[in-house]
Design a protein around this motif. Structure first.
Motif, short mmCIF file in Angstrom:
data_model
loop_
_atom_site.label_atom_id
_atom_site.label_comp_id
_atom_site.label_asym_id
_atom_site.label_seq_id
_atom_site.Cartn_x
_atom_site.Cartn_y
_atom_site.Cartn_z
N ALA A 102 0.97 -1.61 -0.41
CA ALA A 102 -0.22 -0.20 -0.01
C ALA A 102 1.02 1.73 -0.23
O ALA A 102 0.22 2.26 -0.79
N ALA A 103 2.38 1.13 1.02
CA ALA A 103 3.01 2.15 0.54
C ALA A 103 3.37 2.69 -0.51
O ALA A 103 3.56 3.51 -1.77
N LEU B 295 1.79 1.95 -3.53
CA LEU B 295 0.93 2.48 -3.90
C LEU B 295 0.30 3.70 -4.14
O LEU B 295 0.01 4.04 -4.33
N GLY B 296 1.03 4.27 -2.70
CA GLY B 296 1.30 5.41 -2.28
C GLY B 296 0.09 5.94 -1.35
O GLY B 296 -1.04 7.33 -0.80
N ALA B 297 0.07 4.79 -0.57
CA ALA B 297 -1.54 5.03 0.38
C ALA B 297 -1.63 6.04 0.91
O ALA B 297 -0.48 6.19 2.14
N VAL B 298 -2.02 6.92 1.80
CA VAL B 298 -2.46 8.13 2.65
C VAL B 298 -2.07 7.19 4.08
O VAL B 298 -1.12 8.16 4.89
N ASP B 299 -3.55 6.01 4.71
CA ASP B 299 -2.96 5.45 5.23
C ASP B 299 -2.18 4.30 5.24
O ASP B 299 -3.77 2.85 5.33
N PRO B 300 -1.08 3.87 5.31
CA PRO B 300 -0.82 2.01 4.41
C PRO B 300 -1.24 0.70 5.34
O PRO B 300 -1.76 0.88 4.79
N GLU B 301 -1.26 0.92 6.47
CA GLU B 301 -1.38 0.12 7.82
C GLU B 301 -2.87 -0.12 7.69
O GLU B 301 -3.65 -1.40 7.50
N ALA B 302 -3.73 0.88 7.52
CA ALA B 302 -5.60 0.94 7.54
C ALA B 302 -5.12 -0.30 6.20
O ALA B 302 -6.57 -1.25 6.65
N LEU B 303 -5.33 0.60 4.58
CA LEU B 303 -5.35 -0.33 3.76
C LEU B 303 -4.44 -1.68 3.66
O LEU B 303 -4.99 -2.57 3.19
N GLU C 257 -4.60 -4.21 6.27
CA GLU C 257 -5.47 -4.20 6.98
C GLU C 257 -6.90 -4.56 5.55
O GLU C 257 -7.38 -5.54 6.15
N GLN C 258 -7.01 -3.41 5.58
CA GLN C 258 -8.63 -3.20 3.77
C GLN C 258 -8.16 -4.61 2.76
O GLN C 258 -9.51 -5.45 3.02
N LEU C 259 -6.84 -4.60 2.69
CA LEU C 259 -7.09 -5.65 1.77
C LEU C 259 -6.77 -7.35 1.74
O LEU C 259 -6.95 -8.08 1.32
N ALA C 260 -5.90 -7.29 3.48
CA ALA C 260 -5.52 -8.40 4.18
C ALA C 260 -7.13 -8.67 3.80
O ALA C 260 -7.70 -10.33 3.76
N MET D 55 -11.81 -6.27 -7.65
CA MET D 55 -12.49 -4.81 -8.16
C MET D 55 -13.25 -3.82 -6.94
O MET D 55 -12.30 -2.09 -7.12
N ALA D 56 -12.72 -4.31 -5.88
CA ALA D 56 -13.02 -3.60 -4.28
C ALA D 56 -11.60 -3.56 -4.43
O ALA D 56 -11.94 -2.21 -3.22
N ALA D 57 -10.67 -3.94 -4.22
CA ALA D 57 -9.29 -3.65 -4.07
C ALA D 57 -8.68 -2.65 -4.09
O ALA D 57 -7.21 -1.68 -4.05
N GLU D 58 -9.35 -2.66 -5.60
CA GLU D 58 -8.54 -1.15 -6.56
C GLU D 58 -9.05 0.01 -6.41
O GLU D 58 -9.49 1.04 -6.21
N ALA D 59 -10.47 -0.22 -5.71
CA ALA D 59 -11.30 0.66 -5.34
C ALA D 59 -10.64 1.20 -4.31
O ALA D 59 -10.85 2.25 -3.81
N LEU D 60 -11.10 0.75 -3.35
CA LEU D 60 -9.91 1.11 -1.66
C LEU D 60 -8.71 1.44 -2.22
O LEU D 60 -8.08 2.43 -1.52
#
Length: 195
Positions: free
Chosen positions: A141-142, A144-152, A154-157, A181-186
């Motif tokens: 996630a980091a 991929l440029g996520a603002v909150d990689p830890e939260a993302l 967990e969500q992806l897991a 599709m849901a993962a890419e949207a997140l």
């Protein structure tokens, strides 16, 4: 240093047992596969099998370690340097083509479900892998440029585990596509936007 013939033979037997166990567990499931079936498929004597794996718990931990170390899990895609972060994400939600076997889902989830005692060595190993998974996804996630990689992470897991579980129960690979599709949207919603 050279290896004695007996040692080389023993290591070959151990590897054959792990390969046979992997095939049988994926085809029939963990509890439906007996130690005798593994010995016959390896082929090794029961004495040799029990010398390497004194109990089914030992064989299960060996099998799970073998999967992890050989890169035979979807999580292994997260360690590949030849794939972009987006490709790694896509592979995480991909079921290999060309098999008519039932979809088995995540081997670590399967093992934890079949060995529910939290003190079981099998359950503990599966737990260790499941705790590592969101950390790997947070690193992805980091990248991929996520603002909150830890939260993302967990969500992806949760998405990956849920899609794999649903695909296994329904024996339908489309569940993985919907999960992607849901993962890419997140990921897109969490990506940093230029100022």
């Amino acid at each position: 240093m050279t290896e004695s013939p007996a040692r080389g033979k023993g290591r070959g037997a151990r590897e054959r047992v792990l390969v046979a166990a992997t095939t049988l567990f994926q085809r029939h499931g963990i509890n439906a596969t007996t130690m005798e079936q593994v010995a016959a498929a390896a082929p090794v004597s029961k004495r040799t099998l029990y010398a390497h794996f004194p109990a089914k718990d030992d064989l299960m931990v060996g099998y799970l370690r073998h999967l992890s170390e050989s890169g035979a899990t979807l999580e292994a895609m997260l360690d590949r340097t030849d794939l972009s972060p987006r490709e790694q994400l896509r592979w995480l939600f991909t079921i290999p083509d060309g098999t008519n076997a039932p979809i088995r889902g995540c081997p670590f989830t399967d093992a934890a479900a079949e060995f529910p005692d939290p003190e079981s060595p099998v359950h503990r190993y599966a737990l260790e892998r499941k705790r590592r998974f969101p950390q790997q996804l947070a690193e992805l996630a980091a990248r991929l440029g996520a603002v909150d990689p830890e939260a993302l992470g967990e969500q992806l897991a949760i998405l990956a585990d849920g899609a794999a579980g649903r695909a296994m129960v329904l024996n339908d690979g489309a569940c993985m596509r919907y999960g992607l599709m849901a993962a890419e949207a997140l990921v897109d919603a969490q990506s940093r936007r230029p100022e």
